[in-house]
Scaffold this active site. Sequence first.
Site, PDB file in Angstrom:
ATOM      1  N   GLN A 283    -122.353 -26.628  13.094  1.00  0.00           N
ATOM      2  CA  GLN A 283    -122.361 -25.990  11.784  1.00  0.00           C
ATOM      3  C   GLN A 283    -122.807 -24.534  11.914  1.00  0.00           C
ATOM      4  O   GLN A 283    -123.808 -24.237  12.559  1.00  0.00           O
ATOM      5  CB  GLN A 283    -123.319 -26.731  10.849  1.00  0.00           C
ATOM      6  CG  GLN A 283    -122.876 -28.153  10.516  1.00  0.00           C
ATOM      7  CD  GLN A 283    -121.739 -28.202   9.506  1.00  0.00           C
ATOM      8  OE1 GLN A 283    -121.201 -27.172   9.095  1.00  0.00           O
ATOM      9  NE2 GLN A 283    -121.361 -29.404   9.112  1.00  0.00           N
ATOM     10  N   TYR A 312    -116.433 -39.353  13.191  1.00  0.00           N
ATOM     11  CA  TYR A 312    -116.220 -37.912  13.358  1.00  0.00           C
ATOM     12  C   TYR A 312    -117.579 -37.255  13.653  1.00  0.00           C
ATOM     13  O   TYR A 312    -117.983 -36.300  12.984  1.00  0.00           O
ATOM     14  CB  TYR A 312    -115.616 -37.254  12.115  1.00  0.00           C
ATOM     15  CG  TYR A 312    -114.378 -37.908  11.530  1.00  0.00           C
ATOM     16  CD1 TYR A 312    -113.112 -37.637  12.046  1.00  0.00           C
ATOM     17  CD2 TYR A 312    -114.471 -38.765  10.445  1.00  0.00           C
ATOM     18  CE1 TYR A 312    -111.975 -38.221  11.487  1.00  0.00           C
ATOM     19  CE2 TYR A 312    -113.346 -39.349   9.879  1.00  0.00           C
ATOM     20  CZ  TYR A 312    -112.101 -39.077  10.404  1.00  0.00           C
ATOM     21  OH  TYR A 312    -110.989 -39.641   9.852  1.00  0.00           O
ATOM     22  N   GLU A 333    -116.110 -39.823  18.239  1.00  0.00           N
ATOM     23  CA  GLU A 333    -115.627 -38.444  18.233  1.00  0.00           C
ATOM     24  C   GLU A 333    -114.470 -38.322  19.231  1.00  0.00           C
ATOM     25  O   GLU A 333    -114.494 -38.945  20.298  1.00  0.00           O
ATOM     26  CB  GLU A 333    -116.749 -37.476  18.605  1.00  0.00           C
ATOM     27  CG  GLU A 333    -116.341 -36.037  18.835  1.00  0.00           C
ATOM     28  CD  GLU A 333    -115.660 -35.415  17.632  1.00  0.00           C
ATOM     29  OE1 GLU A 333    -114.610 -34.773  17.828  1.00  0.00           O
ATOM     30  OE2 GLU A 333    -116.167 -35.573  16.501  1.00  0.00           O
ATOM     31  N   ASP A 382    -117.723 -37.729   8.449  1.00  0.00           N
ATOM     32  CA  ASP A 382    -117.753 -36.259   8.399  1.00  0.00           C
ATOM     33  C   ASP A 382    -116.419 -35.737   8.917  1.00  0.00           C
ATOM     34  O   ASP A 382    -116.337 -35.154  10.002  1.00  0.00           O
ATOM     35  CB  ASP A 382    -118.915 -35.718   9.233  1.00  0.00           C
ATOM     36  CG  ASP A 382    -119.084 -34.208   9.093  1.00  0.00           C
ATOM     37  OD1 ASP A 382    -118.427 -33.616   8.214  1.00  0.00           O
ATOM     38  OD2 ASP A 382    -119.848 -33.616   9.870  1.00  0.00           O
ATOM     39  N   CYS A 409    -116.009 -30.733   4.021  1.00  0.00           N
ATOM     40  CA  CYS A 409    -115.896 -29.292   3.798  1.00  0.00           C
ATOM     41  C   CYS A 409    -114.735 -28.964   2.867  1.00  0.00           C
ATOM     42  O   CYS A 409    -114.408 -27.795   2.675  1.00  0.00           O
ATOM     43  CB  CYS A 409    -115.729 -28.562   5.137  1.00  0.00           C
ATOM     44  SG  CYS A 409    -114.272 -29.071   6.078  1.00  0.00           S
TER      45      CYS A 409
END
Length: 544
Positions: A283, A312, A333, A382, A409
């Site tokens: 981030q 994720y 991931e 995520d 996001c």
Amino acid sequence: MSLRKNTVVPLEIESLSSDGNGVGRVDGQAVFVPGCAAGDRIQARIVKDCGRYAFAIVDQLLQAGPGRVEPDCPVCGPCGGCCFRHLDYAAECRAKEGFVQDAFTRIGGFDLTVEPILPAPSPLRYRNKVQLPVGTGPDGHLTTGFYAGRSHRIVPCSNCLLQPEWMDQAAQKACRLLEQAGASAYDETTGKGLVRHLFLRQGWHSGQRLLCFVINGDALPREKDIAAALAEEFSLTTILVNRNTANTNVILGRSTRTLLGPGRIEDTLAGVPIRMGIHEFYQVNTPAAEQLYAVARQYAALRPEDRLLDVYCGMGTIGLSMYADCARLTGIEVVPQSVDSAREVAARMGADRAEFFCMDAGQAAEKLARQEGYKPDVIVLDPPRKGCDAATLDAVVQMSPRTLVMVSCNPATAARDARTLAEKGYQPRRVQPVDLFPRTKHVETVVLLSKLNTKQHIEVELNLDELDLTAAESKATYEEIREYVLEHTGLKVSHLYIAQVKQKYGIIERENYNKPKSENSRQPKCPPEKEAAITEALKHFGMI
């Protein structure tokens, strides 16, 4: 009133769209104008009439709306990275809270009020990473900056207010040293030239600094001298060279070597110790991300006996920030470097009850769902901007966790995915916007979803009008969308453009539809007027 090109019309800006444009109306027709604040009264010059809507620019500001301020960056207009530098930060936060509320009301169809947005601790110089393209400026010297909107034309910028000052200064000094050594800037049109990008990263809490040269070749001239000079002046922890000789828009190549230092930097995020190079996702706003992680942890409400699944997971930071609250953590991931980092971080933490798998999220979730005895109590999602794919959502529901926490996001795809989950029994209870990207149009959202108790809670609502929908109204074909756009706007749109807009709203049916056959191929981007026309068609057919 005619809205032909160059017509000047009085306009009051009613609101802001999620792409940062002001929205006003002339005889019911929407007009989108960049650089506006809600409440502005302007004279708007029409630049494109698309039939049911139009695009315009500010010809004259008659009266400023509340929250409008003088922009503090001289290149924010042509750069386009900061679409809200003409608003004070409070007005920007109100707008972003509205974006999330609108998405969950209009796209999700939910009757709930989102929580008041959590502002970033600071709207200035918050980025811990930047990737700067290198080009030749008007004066013939090497320069860095940012690509103008919808282009690869570099807008030189020597003082970006989103990133720490040392990054700007190091980039300028690197350009001077490279030029003195005889290095040239890469030219996308010819494929010639050496230096493509400068990649800079900082450990926010540790203060460690990384610089990477992305080059179209194997080495820089006098690279050791350049590295030594930059390291001394800017206290760089490590310097890398990344080789990218492909004719592609992808910034980083696969091969990286270390010129100076350990090759990675260290930092902490929400108490999780990390090491990162250039490939790991992290981030970009550390203090705001820690606020976001705190919300996610609160929503998860883990119990000591719980199993937590982090889908994720990237470097594993969200799940590992909750590790002390649960009995077992599993992370999924697809990026190998991130999985390696997650395993390393877990080892450094002594987190022996954590495991991480390198797999596609959907495939891994399906595999875990089929395993006898594996039943996570809480799942954290995520996803990237495109949201979750259908396989992942189906597998998540099949595993039947008590609680889902989604971090997104993109409010549009978050609302869409929440709607899908609600149809499968998981209702959104709380929605928390968090501003990780001040001065830009982006906003993060944390969503708490919990499973309905079907023995005690049954809601049935029948709408006879909705039961009469035809297949074309519920899901239009590409040809039907093209015909609608042509009939209502006079614009011709390709299947590619339709696919790009559908992907923006997370409704591409097949993962590889309309992707280039070669990773080096370039695809044209849908122009804004055609994107708006396709969006209107998708709304007409009830697809968003």
